[in-house]
Design an enzyme around this catalytic site. Structure first.
Site, PDB file in Angstrom:
ATOM      1  N   ASN A 133       0.722  -1.176   0.020  1.00 24.35           N
ATOM      2  CA  ASN A 133       0.154   0.004   0.049  1.00 24.35           C
ATOM      3  C   ASN A 133       0.972   1.158  -0.120  1.00 24.35           C
ATOM      4  O   ASN A 133       0.367   2.296  -0.709  1.00 24.35           O
ATOM      5  CB  ASN A 133      -1.105  -0.026   1.054  1.00 24.35           C
ATOM      6  CG  ASN A 133      -0.429  -0.042   2.566  1.00 24.35           C
ATOM      7  OD1 ASN A 133       0.800  -0.636   2.775  1.00 24.35           O
ATOM      8  ND2 ASN A 133      -0.868   0.817   3.308  1.00 24.35           N
ATOM      9  N   GLU A 230       3.214  -5.184  12.084  1.00 25.46           N
ATOM     10  CA  GLU A 230       2.256  -3.995  11.978  1.00 25.46           C
ATOM     11  C   GLU A 230       1.316  -4.584  11.130  1.00 25.46           C
ATOM     12  O   GLU A 230       1.473  -4.820  10.044  1.00 25.46           O
ATOM     13  CB  GLU A 230       2.659  -2.819  11.595  1.00 25.46           C
ATOM     14  CG  GLU A 230       1.711  -1.596  11.325  1.00 25.46           C
ATOM     15  CD  GLU A 230       1.820  -0.555  10.329  1.00 25.46           C
ATOM     16  OE1 GLU A 230       0.805  -0.269   9.794  1.00 25.46           O
ATOM     17  OE2 GLU A 230       2.854  -0.199  10.339  1.00 25.46           O
ATOM     18  N   CYS A 264      -2.589   2.229   6.017  1.00 24.45           N
ATOM     19  CA  CYS A 264      -2.304   1.547   7.403  1.00 24.45           C
ATOM     20  C   CYS A 264      -3.053   2.265   8.498  1.00 24.45           C
ATOM     21  O   CYS A 264      -3.674   1.828   9.392  1.00 24.45           O
ATOM     22  CB  CYS A 264      -0.925   1.352   7.969  1.00 24.45           C
ATOM     23  SG  CYS A 264       0.193   0.478   6.603  1.00 24.45           S
ATOM     24  N   GLU A 363     -11.102  -4.805   9.716  1.00 26.76           N
ATOM     25  CA  GLU A 363     -10.393  -3.705   8.753  1.00 26.76           C
ATOM     26  C   GLU A 363     -11.024  -3.744   7.393  1.00 26.76           C
ATOM     27  O   GLU A 363     -11.380  -4.870   7.121  1.00 26.76           O
ATOM     28  CB  GLU A 363      -8.794  -4.028   8.887  1.00 26.76           C
ATOM     29  CG  GLU A 363      -8.184  -3.231   8.032  1.00 26.76           C
ATOM     30  CD  GLU A 363      -6.524  -3.582   7.996  1.00 26.76           C
ATOM     31  OE1 GLU A 363      -5.917  -2.612   8.285  1.00 26.76           O
ATOM     32  OE2 GLU A 363      -6.414  -4.570   8.096  1.00 26.76           O
TER      33      GLU A 363
END
Length: 462
Positions: A133, A230, A264, A363
């Site tokens: 991303n 992460e 993110c 998400e």
């Protein structure tokens, strides 16, 4: 066994690039070269390592036109936004600036009788498993401090952005960083897991899904290898009764929709004080209607396709489920004729949402945001914490003390006031809960890729 990886372009569905993966034997040889090269790299003066890393980033900047075009083909970001060079340059500059102090020994005593200190030593070989991303920024976060600290680095980039690693390696090698010190590789999941299990690496930084992070942890179980993970977010924004409404709408909606929502720390849910709720929703809808969904190479496109059709399918499913459960969709997809049912997805705002809906809990990583009304700070804190993730939160108020007090009660890695979707290299980038563990950037980012070593030197014999 080797296999071929393919990058399917979201622009037109074509195979944009493909590469063969390394066999286990070739991968083991690669890792051995990285380990063999590390002592000599660490022995170079710190200033020399910093200069070489900075030169590598400078070479990368020279590839800007090529990089921007490749990013559009690989993951759909409109070319009007350029590459990621602002963040790459800022983060490199800051980590270079603080390196000497961050890596200096902590001297406890320097006297005629004793020298006692805690030194920082490179861990050895660092594996970076980078996402698609923000493919350059997320790599730089660990690559720069790891190399500056004296480690060698192996980069395994996401298949969707497979050319990114090649460009970084090309730039860094052209700047004079030895090929075995920084290697870009293509690996299958099974070969990666085998290398991890065999202790080929001393630290692993992974940015990706919770499932991917769990797989990394399983592969590393019993190896005692350090992990930085992460693993996603469901970042909230809270607009308080004293917020600057126009600024909140502009920033939060940009945070929700930029990069087709594939950030993110993008804003995925917004809570608005009841006194501002109606006005906020009205302005948010008007803001989204100004977006132009289209081919990323068109100059007027402000939102491009999602990186892959399967990612868009997840978002469509969340929206459809929410509407079926009582949510109201405020954006007519007909306003965005480029929505093709595939990777091109119209942005959406949902109201009448609740925390029983997947779109408010799981998400989304796409151009959709749910907006809920709250009556006070206590209710806002409760719903912001009602989530399995904890990366960032964005608080909108004119009162810093109020923001700090609320922020202290939010389960998150970073608290923003009157901004969002941003990474400050002077602060540790970290998270909690299912967002993962570890931290990058700041002084603590150097601690992730080094280990403490204590020296107790007695200068006398009596």
């Amino acid at each position: 066994m080797t296999k071929t990886l393919q990058c399917i372009s979201p622009v037109d569905g074509s195979v944009y690039a493909e590469r063969a993966t390394l066999s286990l034997a070739d991968a083991e040889a690669m890792a051995a070269r990285a380990r063999a090269a590390q002592p000599a790299w660490a022995a170079r003066p710190l200033a020399e390592r910093i200069a070489l890393v900075q030169a590598g980033v400078a070479k990368l900047n020279e590839m800007k036109d090529q990089v921007v075009e490749e990013l559009a083909w690989q993951m759909g970001r409109p070319t009007r936004f350029g590459g990621e060079f602002g963040g790459v340059n800022d983060r490199t500059a800051y980590m270079s600036e603080i390196a000497a102090e961050a890596l200096a020994p902590m001297v406890v005593e320097e006297s005629p009788a004793f020298k006692r200190q805690i030194a920082r030593e490179p861990v050895g070989v660092v594996l970076i498993i980078a996402p698609w991303n923000y493919p350059y920024l997320t790599t730089i976060n660990t690559l720069v401090p790891a190399l500056i600290a004296g480690n060698t680095v192996v980069l395994k980039h996401a298949t969707q952005t497979m050319l990114v690693g090649e460009r970084i390696a090309e730039a860094f090698h052209a700047a004079g960083i030895p090929e075995d010190v920084f290697q870009n590789v293509f690996l299958s999941h099974d070969v990666t897991e085998a290398l991890i299990g065999n202790r080929a690496f001393n630290f692993i930084n992974f940015t990706g899904s919770v499932g991917g992070g769990a797989a990394i942890e399983r592969a590393a179980a019993g190896t005692f290898v350090g992990l930085g993970l992460e693993l996603g977010g469901k970042d909230p924004g809270y607009v308080m009764d004293d917020a600057d409404l126009d600024a909140a709408v502009d920033s939060l909606m940009d945070g929700a929709m930029f990069n087709a929502g594939q950030c993110c720390c993008g804003i995925e849910r917004i809570y608005v004080h009841e006194s501002l709720y109606d006005a906020f929703v009205e302005k948010a809808v008007a803001w989204v209607k100004t977006l132009k969904l289209g081919n990323p190479f068109d100059a007027d496109s402000t939102i491009g396709p999602m990186a892959n059709k399967r990612f868009a399918d997840i978002v469509r499913a969340q929206i459809a489920e929410a509407v079926a459960e009582g949510a109201t969709a405020l954006i007519d997809p007909a306003l965005f004729p480029a929505d093709d049912g595939g990777a091109y997805l119209a942005p959406q705002i949902l109201v009448d949402v609740n925390h029983e809906m997947r779109v408010m809990r799981e998400e989304s990583f796409g151009p959709v945001v749910g907006i809920m009304k709250v009556k006070d700070d206590e209710e806002a804190i409760a719903v912001m914490n009602d989530c399995d993730y904890g990366l960032t939160c964005s608080l909108w108020t004119s009162d810093p003390a109020r923001a700090e007090a609320i922020g202290a009660r939010i389960e998150t890695g970073t608290v923003f006031m009157n901004r969002c979707d941003y990474l400050d290299p002077a602060l540790c980038w970290t998270g909690c809960k299912d967002t993962g563990r570890g931290g990058s950037l700041s002084v603590l980012g150097f601690y992730s890729v080094t280990r403490p070593k204590s020296y107790h030197l007695k200068k006398v014999t009596k």
